[in-house]
Design an enzyme around this catalytic site. Sequence first.
Site, PDB file in Angstrom:
ATOM      1  N   GLU A  47      32.090 -92.582  32.361  1.00  0.00           N
ATOM      2  CA  GLU A  47      32.975 -91.423  32.180  1.00  0.00           C
ATOM      3  C   GLU A  47      33.590 -90.991  33.511  1.00  0.00           C
ATOM      4  OE1 GLU A  47      29.928 -91.699  30.914  1.00  0.00           O
ATOM      5  OE2 GLU A  47      30.368 -91.905  28.774  1.00  0.00           O
ATOM      6  N   HIS A 116      24.717 -85.218  20.957  1.00  0.00           N
ATOM      7  CA  HIS A 116      25.962 -85.453  20.218  1.00  0.00           C
ATOM      8  C   HIS A 116      26.458 -84.173  19.560  1.00  0.00           C
ATOM      9  CE1 HIS A 116      23.900 -89.296  20.487  1.00  0.00           C
ATOM     10  NE2 HIS A 116      25.079 -89.881  20.439  1.00  0.00           N
TER      11      HIS A 116
END
Lengths: 442, 409
Positions: A47, A116
């Site tokens: 990322e 998540h």
Amino acid sequence: MDIMLERDSNTVVFGEDVGYFGGVFRCTAGLQKKYGTHRVFDSPIAEGGILATAVGMGVYGLRPVVEIQFADYIYPAFDQLVSEAARLRYRSGGEFWAPITVRSPCGGGIFGGQTHSQSPEAIFTHVCGLKTVIPSNPYDAKGLLIAAIEDDDPVVFFEPKRIYNGPFEGYHDRPLVPWSKHDLGEVPEGYYRIDLGKANIVRAGSEVTVLAYGTMVHVALAGVAEAGVDAEVIDLRSLAPLDIDCIVASVKKTGRCVIVHEATRTGGFGAELSAQVQENCFMHLEAQIVRVAGWDTPYPHAFEWEYFPGPERVKRAIMTVMENWGDRGLDGTRQRARPTAHSRQPGLQLKGSNNGTLRIQAAGRGRRHRRERDRRMAGQGRRCGQGRPAAGRHAHRQGLGGDFLAGVRQDHRAVRQCRRHGRRRRTAGDPRSRGRRYAGGR
Amino acid sequence: MSSKQPLRLHVPEPKARPGESPDFSDIVIPPVGSLRRPPSDEPDHSMREHAFGMIRVLDENGVAVGEWDPKLPPETLIKGLRAMLLTRIYDERMMRVQRQGKTSFYMKCTGEEAVAVAQALALDDGDMLFPSYRQQGLLIARDWSLVDMMCQVYNNTKDRLKGRQLPIMYSVKEAGFFSISGNLGTQFPQAVGWAMASALKGDTRIAASWVGDGTTAEADFHYALTFATVYQAPVILNVVNNQWAISSFQGFAGGEQTTFAARAVGYGLPGLRVDGNDFLAVYAATQWAAERARSNNGPTLIEFYTYRAAPHSTSDDPSAYRPEEESARWPLGDPINRLKQHLIAIGIWDEEKHTALAAELDEFVRAAQKEAESYGTLGVKPASAASMFEDVFKEVPQHLIRQRQELGV
């Protein structure tokens, strides 16, 4: 994304699994096939590297739209976002900038566990130089995303994954109405934008202002319905820039404010909203400002619905601020007797009855007068944001890169599959998860 | 009783500390000309010796030896010498003005001038540079205005960065010099992103970036190498191994176990280890990597083996952690002296010319200083206070307008 790739040859889309496959939520499905691997491509699982290369591309003159697969994975990219993308224009005296859009699915209610399900938006609103946007429906999502991509400043665009395929109101035990059968699911074809920094009053009302964004807009509406109170529900749409004028006008009118977000409470964006509301509306407040938020714990997998701020909690918050009705006047003196112990029981006096309305009507002339004055002074109508234009052809699939809604189409309760901590593992003990697996996994 | 051995943690320690004699016994310096110059499209796996040996051209007599001699025309050599010397004089002058309180902070690159200067000359003017904070030589070699650089250091009324940045954090778009970040290594993967953009647009320009040995420990270093190799980006990634990251010797970045150029091996990239105090070797290695990038043969990682003769910054005192005479005894010598010796050896230079050049540059720097100081030194307001609310966003948003009003400007 489809529209912007078409309109601007400098727009590029990349991120983990977004290319050939079209993203684990299918948001970029078909784009690589349409625009080629130089415009839409997969990236390494890094990322920080995604954001860093996006900064470099932005400096070159491109307009990168990157996906961070889950908001929970955005932290390795934090330095590049905060110290680089957000500060570049300032530190270079305006010479360099990076017009990046960072798309990232956020929020819970999907049995995603703590890696998540997070809602980290407040962290980004604290960073000067970043814009933070969270849509609550397909129509807004398209208009806001186009505005974000066209923006010359970096924008963090959080997509509440729980409402990818329908407006979830927080009733996990009721069937979901998909967007395709919902008014807000109608998305006009073609280009349109919704300017960042314009809130939308999704329900006009006079008794209490409820501030929400993302999934919580639908939860707030459900909570208001349960409370049976004439609440004004404002969908903030963008947290930075914040439409503070819209919020202030509403709270001055209603005298009460409830703030709803999914993120943990302490230091959440509700704290900032609360501070700004009291700074601007102190003399108009009839009751304390109440926040409904996620508990200050990591997102617990097995206690999804105890954690998730549902309509019941919104209703209770509304009751709390309604109970304090008439407790204090503008001059600080107590205007009326406190409500009786009986009436303070949540839901007893106010729920679904006319009692609340009657009490408000009995509030006296001074108060009505004040409201009228405020409305005049605010000099604005009921809507702060632009109204929805007449819905065009029913084309919700045209929205975001071909299929904004198909992400979790298999089932609205899908995406239980943890990618990093439970590859190909079903949610233990949850019979509804049997046989369901979301399209992901490494 | 257990037969298992107790475990021991290895905490790296440099060979010599203050009060001890410098010890370079573990440094192996291969002879000049010992490495071949492969074609620039050579597969990385067949040139691994370049990551472990050392590309060297100038021998101890100043003679250029071997295949890596770039055979530069005299004017390029003299230009390089001049830019290195100017960089050093500029550094000395700015160090002094910091001590005089005319600015808050400065960082010299003494002993490392060959890296930035030779690389700037080996690259094309349009190539984009993503430097760290010790590559002022890039701007000087690109003939950027010294006055402009000084104005940034002074944060004065002509500071192009409007008083927002720490001195030496230059940013010059016009010279293809990216805004320097204080957060180490962030520019490395950004350079890869720029190079990817250049490639996907079918441009011909390449990118180059610099980090120090210490920064190779940052995640950004590894992001850069990963993205560079995945997309075969036209970029040159440089590690300036100057032995010291403030007070931490390069052992704390993993330099004890292998070379920094060898990091390339695991990524499938060519890694070059270069004598960073050898102007010709620096030039030749950069030229090779640029050729490779320009012909779509992908990125290169180059380690420049050098020594930070200067303190880390004006806030640092190296005598607290390393022997004082270490820099004078550095086995690879001084880059300016070595190039000067070469120019004398090939008969285009002499002591007289050198002294004259030094005097001319000293005068040039003094004149620049005088002009820069006419626009003020630290403490003058570089712009109105209202300017601090600008450039946070492209347009000044409502809440910043209100905050500006709250400040009363």
